[in-house]
Design a protein around this motif. Structure first.
Motif, PDB file in Angstrom:
ATOM      1  N   ASP A  68       0.849  -1.208  -0.042  1.00  0.00           N
ATOM      2  CA  ASP A  68      -0.058   0.087  -0.039  1.00  0.00           C
ATOM      3  C   ASP A  68       0.890   1.004   0.095  1.00  0.00           C
ATOM      4  O   ASP A  68       0.624   2.179  -0.781  1.00  0.00           O
ATOM      5  N   GLU A  69       1.956   1.292   1.004  1.00  0.00           N
ATOM      6  CA  GLU A  69       2.664   2.471   1.008  1.00  0.00           C
ATOM      7  C   GLU A  69       3.718   2.583  -0.346  1.00  0.00           C
ATOM      8  O   GLU A  69       3.710   3.852  -0.807  1.00  0.00           O
ATOM      9  N   ALA A  70       4.057   1.424  -1.025  1.00  0.00           N
ATOM     10  CA  ALA A  70       4.860   1.673  -2.065  1.00  0.00           C
ATOM     11  C   ALA A  70       4.195   2.053  -3.479  1.00  0.00           C
ATOM     12  O   ALA A  70       4.693   2.751  -4.140  1.00  0.00           O
ATOM     13  N   MET A  71       2.664   1.780  -3.256  1.00  0.00           N
ATOM     14  CA  MET A  71       1.802   2.337  -4.427  1.00  0.00           C
ATOM     15  C   MET A  71       1.295   3.689  -4.196  1.00  0.00           C
ATOM     16  O   MET A  71       0.535   4.154  -5.217  1.00  0.00           O
ATOM     17  N   HIS A  72       1.549   4.404  -3.286  1.00  0.00           N
ATOM     18  CA  HIS A  72       0.893   5.912  -2.995  1.00  0.00           C
ATOM     19  C   HIS A  72       1.353   6.728  -4.138  1.00  0.00           C
ATOM     20  O   HIS A  72       0.499   7.624  -4.665  1.00  0.00           O
ATOM     21  N   VAL A  73       2.374   6.794  -4.550  1.00  0.00           N
ATOM     22  CA  VAL A  73       3.142   7.876  -5.619  1.00  0.00           C
ATOM     23  C   VAL A  73       2.487   7.434  -6.913  1.00  0.00           C
ATOM     24  O   VAL A  73       1.891   8.303  -7.716  1.00  0.00           O
ATOM     25  N   ALA A  74       2.350   6.085  -7.236  1.00  0.00           N
ATOM     26  CA  ALA A  74       1.807   5.839  -8.373  1.00  0.00           C
ATOM     27  C   ALA A  74       0.077   6.045  -8.472  1.00  0.00           C
ATOM     28  O   ALA A  74      -0.315   6.566  -9.697  1.00  0.00           O
ATOM     29  N   HIS A  75      -0.425   5.975  -7.503  1.00  0.00           N
ATOM     30  CA  HIS A  75      -1.933   6.186  -7.465  1.00  0.00           C
ATOM     31  C   HIS A  75      -2.028   7.744  -7.346  1.00  0.00           C
ATOM     32  O   HIS A  75      -2.900   8.424  -8.244  1.00  0.00           O
ATOM     33  N   ALA A  76      -1.257   8.493  -6.978  1.00  0.00           N
ATOM     34  CA  ALA A  76      -1.222  10.016  -6.780  1.00  0.00           C
ATOM     35  C   ALA A  76      -0.847  10.570  -8.276  1.00  0.00           C
ATOM     36  O   ALA A  76      -1.729  11.402  -8.648  1.00  0.00           O
ATOM     37  N   LEU A  77      -0.024   9.832  -9.150  1.00  0.00           N
ATOM     38  CA  LEU A  77       0.236  10.295 -10.309  1.00  0.00           C
ATOM     39  C   LEU A  77      -1.069   9.942 -11.253  1.00  0.00           C
ATOM     40  O   LEU A  77      -1.545  10.675 -12.207  1.00  0.00           O
ATOM     41  N   GLN A  78      -1.657   8.760 -11.078  1.00  0.00           N
ATOM     42  CA  GLN A  78      -2.661   8.368 -11.746  1.00  0.00           C
ATOM     43  C   GLN A  78      -3.867   9.385 -11.385  1.00  0.00           C
ATOM     44  O   GLN A  78      -4.729   9.723 -12.369  1.00  0.00           O
ATOM     45  N   ASN A  79      -4.125   9.875 -10.278  1.00  0.00           N
ATOM     46  CA  ASN A  79      -5.050  10.653 -10.001  1.00  0.00           C
ATOM     47  C   ASN A  79      -4.911  12.186 -10.557  1.00  0.00           C
ATOM     48  O   ASN A  79      -5.853  12.840 -11.205  1.00  0.00           O
ATOM     49  N   MET A  80      -3.739  12.431 -10.850  1.00  0.00           N
ATOM     50  CA  MET A  80      -3.370  13.671 -11.401  1.00  0.00           C
ATOM     51  C   MET A  80      -3.603  13.310 -13.114  1.00  0.00           C
ATOM     52  O   MET A  80      -4.227  14.456 -13.620  1.00  0.00           O
ATOM     53  N   ALA A  81      -3.398  12.305 -13.660  1.00  0.00           N
ATOM     54  CA  ALA A  81      -3.465  12.275 -15.007  1.00  0.00           C
ATOM     55  C   ALA A  81      -5.397  11.990 -15.341  1.00  0.00           C
ATOM     56  O   ALA A  81      -5.542  12.580 -16.149  1.00  0.00           O
ATOM     57  N   ASP A  82      -5.806  11.824 -14.521  1.00  0.00           N
ATOM     58  CA  ASP A  82      -7.294  11.437 -14.478  1.00  0.00           C
ATOM     59  C   ASP A  82      -7.773  12.996 -14.555  1.00  0.00           C
ATOM     60  O   ASP A  82      -8.948  13.353 -15.025  1.00  0.00           O
ATOM     61  N   ALA A  83      -7.340  14.051 -13.583  1.00  0.00           N
ATOM     62  CA  ALA A  83      -7.867  15.330 -13.495  1.00  0.00           C
ATOM     63  C   ALA A  83      -7.260  16.184 -14.703  1.00  0.00           C
ATOM     64  O   ALA A  83      -7.831  17.360 -14.794  1.00  0.00           O
ATOM     65  N   LEU A  84      -6.042  15.833 -15.317  1.00  0.00           N
ATOM     66  CA  LEU A  84      -5.792  16.937 -16.305  1.00  0.00           C
ATOM     67  C   LEU A  84      -6.422  17.089 -17.599  1.00  0.00           C
ATOM     68  O   LEU A  84      -6.702  18.093 -17.991  1.00  0.00           O
ATOM     69  N   PRO A  85      -7.227  15.989 -18.180  1.00  0.00           N
ATOM     70  CA  PRO A  85      -8.424  16.528 -19.301  1.00  0.00           C
ATOM     71  C   PRO A  85      -9.370  17.530 -18.678  1.00  0.00           C
ATOM     72  O   PRO A  85      -9.645  18.519 -19.549  1.00  0.00           O
ATOM     73  N   ALA A  86      -9.821  17.554 -17.607  1.00  0.00           N
ATOM     74  CA  ALA A  86     -10.626  18.178 -17.071  1.00  0.00           C
ATOM     75  C   ALA A  86     -10.259  19.720 -16.709  1.00  0.00           C
ATOM     76  O   ALA A  86     -10.808  20.674 -17.103  1.00  0.00           O
ATOM     77  N   LEU A  87      -8.917  19.872 -16.400  1.00  0.00           N
ATOM     78  CA  LEU A  87      -8.189  21.199 -16.331  1.00  0.00           C
ATOM     79  C   LEU A  87      -7.930  21.563 -17.725  1.00  0.00           C
ATOM     80  O   LEU A  87      -7.977  22.900 -17.694  1.00  0.00           O
ATOM     81  N   GLY A  88      -7.758  20.828 -18.567  1.00  0.00           N
ATOM     82  CA  GLY A  88      -7.355  21.248 -19.898  1.00  0.00           C
ATOM     83  C   GLY A  88      -8.859  22.209 -20.423  1.00  0.00           C
ATOM     84  O   GLY A  88      -8.860  23.261 -21.074  1.00  0.00           O
TER      85      GLY A  88
END
Length: 288
Positions: free
Chosen positions: A157-177
């Motif tokens: 769980d701890e090791a995957m935190h950064v990957a999940h955070a980057l995926q959440n950013m990717a999900d938000a980028l189209p809306a921010l666009g």
């Protein structure tokens, strides 16, 4: 290497295709700094807002890890199997002597044979804590297995935190666009009295925001998050190998069988062959 090739290829194909189709880069380059400021700045701001200090601290090392690749490979699985073989043999032959290696692994002659493993605090702690439990007669295999499973799951769980955070950013980028594009449309509507040539350039600039959000999301950030997740999963499989050998040892299986159980627990592309492990054990015994 493949990550950098992928980035270069993505940019070359997208912008090369655009230019070859007759597109003009001037529209994009004119709007890019402002759109990037809005989209990139909002993405970074939301990233800081949605994650704690630990995730933020490990983000840059995590991105570098995605490009460097996994830490543990097939040869490392062979090495840890040899290490555990020696420790389990010693645990059964001379438990008192084992305590010296468990209590001070940095000074242990056995651990020092495997410097790459010795440098990894998580691997060393996982091994020593479990062997210490055995020496304290905490030898119920099912309780120890449950303890190790919960511990490794927490590590995952701890090791995957950064990957999940980057995926959440990717999900938000189209809306921010889209947000940046809407702002561009608002700017265009405020200048509706301008000639069509001017309005066309302004609308084109607004659409750069939509393009940039989608491109960054699906062309860069999401693949980066997926790559980091794959790297972390490969590294975490190393600890499952350790767990499998130790649990087999608690079940009082023969030491060679314990090693084979651990070998079988490794992912297929990281699993050393039976012959490779046997040769490594034979060489280790000869050296001893």
């Amino acid at each position: 290497m493949f990550g950098l090739i992928g980035i270069v290829l993505t940019f070359a194909m997208v912008f090369g295709g655009y230019v070859l189709a007759g597109g003009k880069m001037g529209v994009i380059t004119h709007s890019l700094p402002f759109e990037m400021m809005m989209i990139g700045g909002a993405a970074v701001g939301s990233f800081l807002l949605s994650n704690d200090g630990s995730v933020i601290k490990h983000t840059l090392p995590g991105i570098m890890r995605a490009f460097k690749g996994a830490r543990w490979h097939e040869a490392d699985n062979t090495q840890v199997l040899c290490l555990l073989f020696q420790l389990l043999k010693l645990a059964r032959a001379n438990p008192v002597e084992l305590e010296e290696h468990v209590e001070n692994p940095q000074a242990s002659a056995i651990f020092q044979q495997y410097p790459a493993i010795l440098k990894d605090d998580q691997a060393v702690t996982l091994i020593t804590d479990t062997l210490r439990s055995i020496s304290l007669n905490y030898d119920d295999p099912y309780q120890v297995e449950d303890m190790l499973t919960r511990r490794i799951n927490l590590m995952k769980d701890e090791a995957m935190h950064v990957a999940h955070a980057l995926q959440n950013m990717a999900d938000a980028l189209p809306a921010l666009g889209i947000v940046a594009a809407v702002l561009g449309v608002i700017k265009t509507m405020a200048a509706i009295d301008q000639p069509p040539a001017v309005l066309g350039g302004m609308i084109g600039g607004a659409l750069v925001g939509t393009f940039l959000g989608v491109f960054l999301a699906y062309g860069l950030v999401a693949p980066l998050a997926q790559r980091l997740g794959a790297v972390m999963k490969q590294d975490l499989a190393f600890y499952d190998v350790i767990k499998s050998v130790l649990i087999a040892g608690l079940h009082q299986h023969a030491t060679n069988l314990c090693v084979e159980v651990g070998r079988q627990a490794a992912p297929e592309h990281l699993r050393p062959s039976f012959v490779e492990v046997e040769n490594a054990l034979r060489d280790m015994k000869k050296a001893a």
